[in-house]
Design a protein around this motif. Sequence first.
Motif, PDB file in Angstrom:
ATOM      1  N   GLY A  18       7.681  -3.851  -8.227  1.00  0.00           N
ATOM      2  CA  GLY A  18       8.976  -4.232  -8.790  1.00  0.00           C
ATOM      3  C   GLY A  18       9.443  -3.175  -9.762  1.00  0.00           C
ATOM      4  N   THR A  19      10.717  -3.214 -10.072  1.00  0.00           N
ATOM      5  CA  THR A  19      11.298  -2.209 -10.958  1.00  0.00           C
ATOM      6  C   THR A  19      10.632  -2.182 -12.334  1.00  0.00           C
ATOM      7  OG1 THR A  19      13.418  -2.338  -9.841  1.00  0.00           O
ATOM      8  CG2 THR A  19      13.454  -1.545 -12.105  1.00  0.00           C
ATOM      9  N   THR A  41      11.562  -1.543  -4.719  1.00  0.00           N
ATOM     10  CA  THR A  41      10.243  -0.923  -4.870  1.00  0.00           C
ATOM     11  C   THR A  41       9.410  -1.217  -3.614  1.00  0.00           C
ATOM     12  OG1 THR A  41      10.479  -1.616  -7.172  1.00  0.00           O
ATOM     13  CG2 THR A  41       8.412  -0.541  -6.554  1.00  0.00           C
ATOM     14  N   GLY A  58      12.749  -6.385  -2.272  1.00  0.00           N
ATOM     15  CA  GLY A  58      12.612  -5.489  -3.421  1.00  0.00           C
ATOM     16  C   GLY A  58      12.840  -4.041  -3.004  1.00  0.00           C
ATOM     17  N   MET A  96       8.206  -9.771  -8.558  1.00  0.00           N
ATOM     18  CA  MET A  96       7.585  -8.699  -7.772  1.00  0.00           C
ATOM     19  C   MET A  96       7.319  -9.164  -6.349  1.00  0.00           C
ATOM     20  SD  MET A  96       4.767  -6.983 -10.300  1.00  0.00           S
ATOM     21  CE  MET A  96       3.695  -8.426 -10.340  1.00  0.00           C
TER      22      MET A  96
END
Lengths: 355, 355
Positions: B301-302, B260, B258, B236
């Motif tokens: 994060g995903t 996200t 990232g 993350m």
Amino acid sequence: MNQLIELKRVTTKKDKPDLSSLGFGKHFTDHMFVMEYDKEKGWHDPRITPYEPLVLDPAAAVFHYGQAIFEGLKAYRTSDNRVLLFRPSKNIHRLNVSSERMSMPPLDEELVLEAVQQLIDLERDWIPTKEGTSLYIRPFVIATESCLGVKPALQYKFMIILSPVGAYYANQLQPVRIFVEEDYVRAVRGGVGAVKTGGNYAASLQAQLKAEKLGYDQVLWLDGVEKKYVEEVGSMNIFFKIKGEVFTPALNGSILGGITRDSVIEMLRSWNVPVHERRITIQEVYEAYQRGEIEEVFGTGTAAVISPVGELSWNDERMIINNFETGELSMKIYQEMTDIQLGRIPDPYQWTVEV
Amino acid sequence: MNQLIELKRVTTKKDKPDLSSLGFGKHFTDHMFVMEYDKEKGWHDPRITPYEPLVLDPAAAVFHYGQAIFEGLKAYRTSDNRVLLFRPSKNIHRLNVSSERMSMPPLDEELVLEAVQQLIDLERDWIPTKEGTSLYIRPFVIATESCLGVKPALQYKFMIILSPVGAYYANQLQPVRIFVEEDYVRAVRGGVGAVKTGGNYAASLQAQLKAEKLGYDQVLWLDGVEKKYVEEVGSMNIFFKIKGEVFTPALNGSILGGITRDSVIEMLRSWNVPVHERRITIQEVYEAYQRGEIEEVFGTGTAAVISPVGELSWNDERMIINNFETGELSMKIYQEMTDIQLGRIPDPYQWTVEV
Ligand SMILES: Cc1ncc(COP(=O)(O)O)c(C=O)c1O
Ligand SMILES: Cc1ncc(COP(=O)(O)O)c(C=O)c1O
């Protein structure tokens, strides 16, 4: 021997490759060693089987999170047809140093040595005879558990494969041209530079390609923190001979502790040549060069044993070492080391192990 | 679409796993996408086949020198039974950023997007329906050439596998306890920290195990050079809300960019929340904490979308963030992001792509 190694022989042997075009790591022998690890059974089913493809789930951890370690050593055929290994226990121990850092289960070092010996013994006729050739031994461990969670895998495979390899040098030692890399970094203290794990090599490829484009053979890495200290070359440690004394970077946690490096240090000490393992800045190398004090530079590693450095390029400064010729000390070490490896002289260090 | 993707269906479908015990990356769907690369043909034979084991030579480069990259994204099922992908082109582009750094051949991004869509479409009934669950998509590339020379491989395999995954949070967002790592290093400028390659994850395992032993959930990495600057957490990126403004480490070449992270920044900006991407020292985080100015800390994060940080432990200092509760902004971002991903609200950013 702790565990029985099962043996399943091939029914038909492969044709041996042409000795004049062996190259490196392209041909493999008839058999390989395999064993598996899982939490319940530990390492189990040690066996020698026909060399054959691996069948792995696409989700096997090695494909995704890089848990993989390896070693590299050689078996040599002597002129009186004996087979010698060079300090195999050192490689096997280093495999365990690597496995610990990569959160992988330790191997039984005795069993691995036994496996190497049995496999080499079985593949004896694969060891090429030509001067400088040998049978390269590649033990490796990969994470095989099929799971995409980022965590140490619960299943592994350990294997040993063998590859007959050609002479590193066509006839005599060939100095190399080295590019001192200032942008790319191979490893940093706190990382995994001191162990033999695949990621280190994948990470190094871009710099190697860049060096080749610029006309160099290999990269000399600097430390990742200050880009000041000399670390190592591609797959070799590096030594400098300056005013009769020899200097090599200390094992600082980000360079590999080469077994050739260790052997060269011991050999030099036995010859009463002063050897210093310490931090070495590229700046001081350059200054010694300018004062005309650098007598020799050479790399050490299993592949070439000794690789004389003929040129070091740093920051647009091109240092030509010893007139681009192989130095006396480099030559002497190479001679003594290969004489021991090939059983041509007595081995006062007890480095060789006969199979 | 540039190339025809061949389709070979399974004859019998697997039983679907129990939705209540999906976990992460343990179950795989009936089919996968595969294509191969070699120097002559480039990427070729794109096809969807039954999910099946890979057959690789033991000398395949991926086992030895770590040339491997991957991506991770998710397909979500909306309440009205549509299937949405979240910014898939970003992941596919990042795959090519990774392939370049790892000296691997670039992929045709359009073809890969087409492959993801066709595969997801075929496996539609594998996308779980329960709140928070999704179908995880794992594209990856591995070096398959059988050769032990250290060099970019000449043959590769690209695959996409799919795994139905459980909800990250049982019911509501759960703050995590984070250990700031001062010894181990994940990545350094000049290295490969900015790309998704296996070696980065293998190198991180020891620190993760250490943090777990000390009672923490995850590691916060500091920069490898000065061990001063905050980098990222496990899988993350990290954000700090301090006196109403949001701070996140700039993309400096050693942390992953990232998707996200990028989306959160865009979202915050559209809400007129000031966001700063810059170097952040752990010292200044600590000082802001002491002054009582840290309002929220969260990872992005995903996997979790947003992961509130309840505690940061640095140098024996234990910072308890927002009373170990999920902050208002973290909650709001999580809500908006998952609402968009699940098609519950209009998508003003045009992030989602319907399959
Ligand atoms: C990164 C690196 N450094 C140094 C060496 C030299 O080590 P050794 O002398 O044990 O072959 C190698 C080769 O094994 C290597 O891969
Ligand atoms: C090292 C690392 N950092 C950050 C992230 C978050 O990236 P993303 O938001 O694209 O999932 C991930 C996960 O992909 C990661 O592996």
